[in-house]
Design a protein around this motif. Structure first.
Motif, PDB file in Angstrom:
ATOM      1  N   TRP A 146       0.818  -1.205   0.000  1.00 22.02           N
ATOM      2  CA  TRP A 146       0.000   0.000   0.000  1.00 22.02           C
ATOM      3  C   TRP A 146       0.853   1.257   0.000  1.00 22.02           C
ATOM      4  CZ3 TRP A 146      -4.421   0.877  -1.830  1.00 22.02           C
ATOM      5  CH2 TRP A 146      -5.214   1.957  -1.425  1.00 22.02           C
ATOM      6  N   GLY A 147       1.916   1.284   0.787  1.00 19.37           N
ATOM      7  CA  GLY A 147       2.783   2.455   0.826  1.00 19.37           C
ATOM      8  C   GLY A 147       3.398   2.757  -0.530  1.00 19.37           C
ATOM      9  N   THR A 148       3.848   1.727  -1.231  1.00 19.12           N
ATOM     10  CA  THR A 148       4.436   1.922  -2.547  1.00 19.12           C
ATOM     11  C   THR A 148       3.393   2.442  -3.533  1.00 19.12           C
ATOM     12  OG1 THR A 148       6.009   0.141  -2.101  1.00 19.12           O
ATOM     13  CG2 THR A 148       5.747   0.813  -4.394  1.00 19.12           C
ATOM     14  N   PHE A 149       2.173   1.916  -3.448  1.00 23.45           N
ATOM     15  CA  PHE A 149       1.114   2.444  -4.309  1.00 23.45           C
ATOM     16  C   PHE A 149       0.840   3.913  -4.000  1.00 23.45           C
ATOM     17  CE2 PHE A 149      -3.326   3.784  -4.286  1.00 23.45           C
ATOM     18  CZ  PHE A 149      -3.511   3.925  -5.658  1.00 23.45           C
ATOM     19  N   ILE A 150       0.782   4.271  -2.721  1.00 19.39           N
ATOM     20  CA  ILE A 150       0.516   5.665  -2.360  1.00 19.39           C
ATOM     21  C   ILE A 150       1.558   6.586  -2.973  1.00 19.39           C
ATOM     22  CG2 ILE A 150       0.407   7.306  -0.452  1.00 19.39           C
ATOM     23  CD1 ILE A 150      -0.657   4.944   1.249  1.00 19.39           C
ATOM     24  N   ALA A 151       2.831   6.181  -2.887  1.00 24.88           N
ATOM     25  CA  ALA A 151       3.894   6.991  -3.489  1.00 24.88           C
ATOM     26  C   ALA A 151       3.661   7.143  -4.988  1.00 24.88           C
ATOM     27  CB  ALA A 151       5.246   6.340  -3.215  1.00 24.88           C
ATOM     28  N   TRP A 152       3.305   6.057  -5.643  1.00 23.37           N
ATOM     29  CA  TRP A 152       2.998   6.065  -7.078  1.00 23.37           C
ATOM     30  C   TRP A 152       1.847   7.015  -7.375  1.00 23.37           C
ATOM     31  CZ3 TRP A 152      -1.464   4.599  -9.689  1.00 23.37           C
ATOM     32  CH2 TRP A 152      -1.351   4.326 -11.057  1.00 23.37           C
ATOM     33  N   TYR A 153       0.803   6.928  -6.558  1.00 28.00           N
ATOM     34  CA  TYR A 153      -0.384   7.745  -6.787  1.00 28.00           C
ATOM     35  C   TYR A 153      -0.105   9.230  -6.550  1.00 28.00           C
ATOM     36  CZ  TYR A 153      -4.934   9.891  -6.111  1.00 28.00           C
ATOM     37  OH  TYR A 153      -6.009  10.738  -6.200  1.00 28.00           O
ATOM     38  N   GLU A 172      -5.209  18.513  -2.375  1.00 28.02           N
ATOM     39  CA  GLU A 172      -3.914  18.123  -2.925  1.00 28.02           C
ATOM     40  C   GLU A 172      -3.932  16.729  -3.548  1.00 28.02           C
ATOM     41  OE1 GLU A 172      -1.556  20.123  -3.301  1.00 28.02           O
ATOM     42  OE2 GLU A 172      -2.276  21.755  -2.018  1.00 28.02           O
ATOM     43  N   LEU A 173      -4.803  15.852  -3.095  1.00 26.21           N
ATOM     44  CA  LEU A 173      -4.730  14.445  -3.504  1.00 26.21           C
ATOM     45  C   LEU A 173      -5.880  13.971  -4.378  1.00 26.21           C
ATOM     46  CD1 LEU A 173      -3.489  12.782  -0.171  1.00 26.21           C
ATOM     47  CD2 LEU A 173      -2.130  13.654  -2.092  1.00 26.21           C
ATOM     48  N   ASN A 174      -6.928  14.756  -4.519  1.00 27.25           N
ATOM     49  CA  ASN A 174      -8.096  14.319  -5.275  1.00 27.25           C
ATOM     50  C   ASN A 174      -7.782  14.130  -6.759  1.00 27.25           C
ATOM     51  OD1 ASN A 174     -10.779  13.604  -4.744  1.00 27.25           O
ATOM     52  ND2 ASN A 174     -11.554  15.492  -5.658  1.00 27.25           N
ATOM     53  N   SER A 175      -8.411  13.151  -7.383  1.00 26.00           N
ATOM     54  CA  SER A 175      -8.244  12.926  -8.820  1.00 26.00           C
ATOM     55  C   SER A 175      -9.436  12.123  -9.335  1.00 26.00           C
ATOM     56  CB  SER A 175      -6.941  12.173  -9.107  1.00 26.00           C
ATOM     57  OG  SER A 175      -7.091  10.787  -8.812  1.00 26.00           O
ATOM     58  N   ASP A 176      -9.412  11.846 -10.637  1.00 27.40           N
ATOM     59  CA  ASP A 176     -10.462  11.008 -11.201  1.00 27.40           C
ATOM     60  C   ASP A 176     -10.281   9.537 -10.840  1.00 27.40           C
ATOM     61  OD1 ASP A 176     -11.636  13.188 -12.339  1.00 27.40           O
ATOM     62  OD2 ASP A 176     -10.776  12.882 -14.333  1.00 27.40           O
ATOM     63  N   LEU A 177      -9.100   9.168 -10.393  1.00 29.09           N
ATOM     64  CA  LEU A 177      -8.856   7.776 -10.002  1.00 29.09           C
ATOM     65  C   LEU A 177      -9.338   7.519  -8.577  1.00 29.09           C
ATOM     66  CD1 LEU A 177      -7.701   5.030 -10.790  1.00 29.09           C
ATOM     67  CD2 LEU A 177      -5.469   5.801  -9.937  1.00 29.09           C
TER      68      LEU A 177
END
Length: 331
Positions: free
Chosen positions: A21-28, A173-178
């Motif tokens: 999950w941490g690696t995905f968060i960094a990616w996102y 800061e973090l909102n997106s269509d994904l």
């Protein structure tokens, strides 16, 4: 899926923890337009693999994400710090962070789902006790699997804190269509809901393993009901259990093939080993403690506790729980 990757990068954000999950968060966070440092322990398998290949089982890290094993550097260089580690390690890790003078004035986001097993305390409480009450802390909870997100399958999640301005700033800061974020209005409910959905995930896996999958509807109905009673006793809004942090996460936890907690429960009743982390096991202990503290009956939790820690037969215990009582549904 439209991401905000074309906008000017204007904020340094660090992610502490380089598991799935941490690696995905960094990616996102990188994808939505921020400079990202991903921290991991120098000798951890996850960190070593990312350092050597910049890949894990789920994604490849873009080259502009900085990997670091220096906790001081990761914390001091960022304005927003996202923590994604095992919930049971949070207190000791937060004490380690407390030795870094630069934590004042920063915003911390706890991106994990659990309760402290020995005390039943919520993770924001644990973090606050370890680093001080004046630290700005929020939680990031709700449904979603890395495997879906990296394939551009969107979902809705929740950001919650005790300060609505902090919540709004993070969402902006973090909102997106994904990932479409909602403002969490009940921090107690969001944390309890997010943690306890893992408990229901273990129960769902056990039902799957026993070929009782049709009982997962009953599990959903009864699980939300008993947890809403606990939440009300704790001073939260009992309706929060029916929101994204708990009921909204059921599809990703009770039914998904990706859920570690569901897979753990299934493997347990089938006599198989499951090597990955299932946070719901520790949460069962924590809920048992909260049940005593607040004098609220939690039948599903008690049944799981007996199976996990008292070696009761899973089939008999779950049949007793779901099939035998005769009573009014909403007593």
């Amino acid at each position: 899926m439209k991401m905000n990757s074309e906008k000017v990068r204007f904020m340094n954000i660090s992610v502490l923890g380089c598991g799935r999950w941490g690696t995905f968060i960094a990616w996102y966070v990188n994808k939505v337009g921020h400079n990202v440092t991903l921290w991991g322990r120098e000798h951890s398998i996850n960190y070593i693999r990312l350092k050597e290949t910049r890949k894990n089982d789920y994604l490849s890290l873009p080259e502009d994400i900085e990997l670091s094993n220096s906790l001081y550097k990761a914390v001091s260089s960022a304005k927003i710090i996202i923590i994604s580690i095992s919930a049971q390690e949070l207190r000791s890790f937060a004490c380690q962070l407390n030795s870094i003078n630069e934590i004042q004035g920063k915003t911390f986001i706890l991106c994990m789902k659990g309760l402290e097993a020995t005390s039943g305390k919520r993770l924001s409480q644990v973090f606050g006790e370890a680093v001080g009450k004046n630290i700005d802390v929020a939680v990031w909870v709700g449904p979603g699997h890395v495997q879906d997100f990296v394939n551009n399958i969107p979902n809705c999640m929740v950001i919650g804190s005790e300060n609505i301005e902090t919540t709004k700033k993070i969402v902006q800061e973090l909102n997106s269509d994904l990932i479409r974020f909602y403002y969490g209005q009940d921090l107690i409910g969001n944390e309890i809901g997010a943690a306890t959905k893992n408990v229901m995930g273990i129960a769902a896996g056990m039902l799957d393993g026993l070929n009782y999958s049709s009982l997962k509807g009953s599990l959903m109905a009864r699980g939300t009901r008993e947890l809403s009673r606990l939440l009300r006793a704790m001073g939260g809004n009992d309706l929060t259990i029916y929101g994204l942090s708990h009921l909204g996460d059921y599809e990703a936890t009770l039914f998904s093939m990706h859920s570690h907690n569901r897979k753990f429960g299934q493997a347990l009743v089938q006599g198989e080993r499951f090597e990955k982390l299932a946070e719901g096991v520790s949460t069962v202990r924590a809920l048992r403690e909260l049940s005593k503290q607040y004098d609220v009956e939690l039948p599903i939790t008690n049944a799981l506790y007996e199976i996990l820690f008292e070696n009761k037969n899973a089939k008999d215990t779950l049949e007793d729980l779901f099939l035998r009582p005769v009573k009014f549904e909403f007593q």
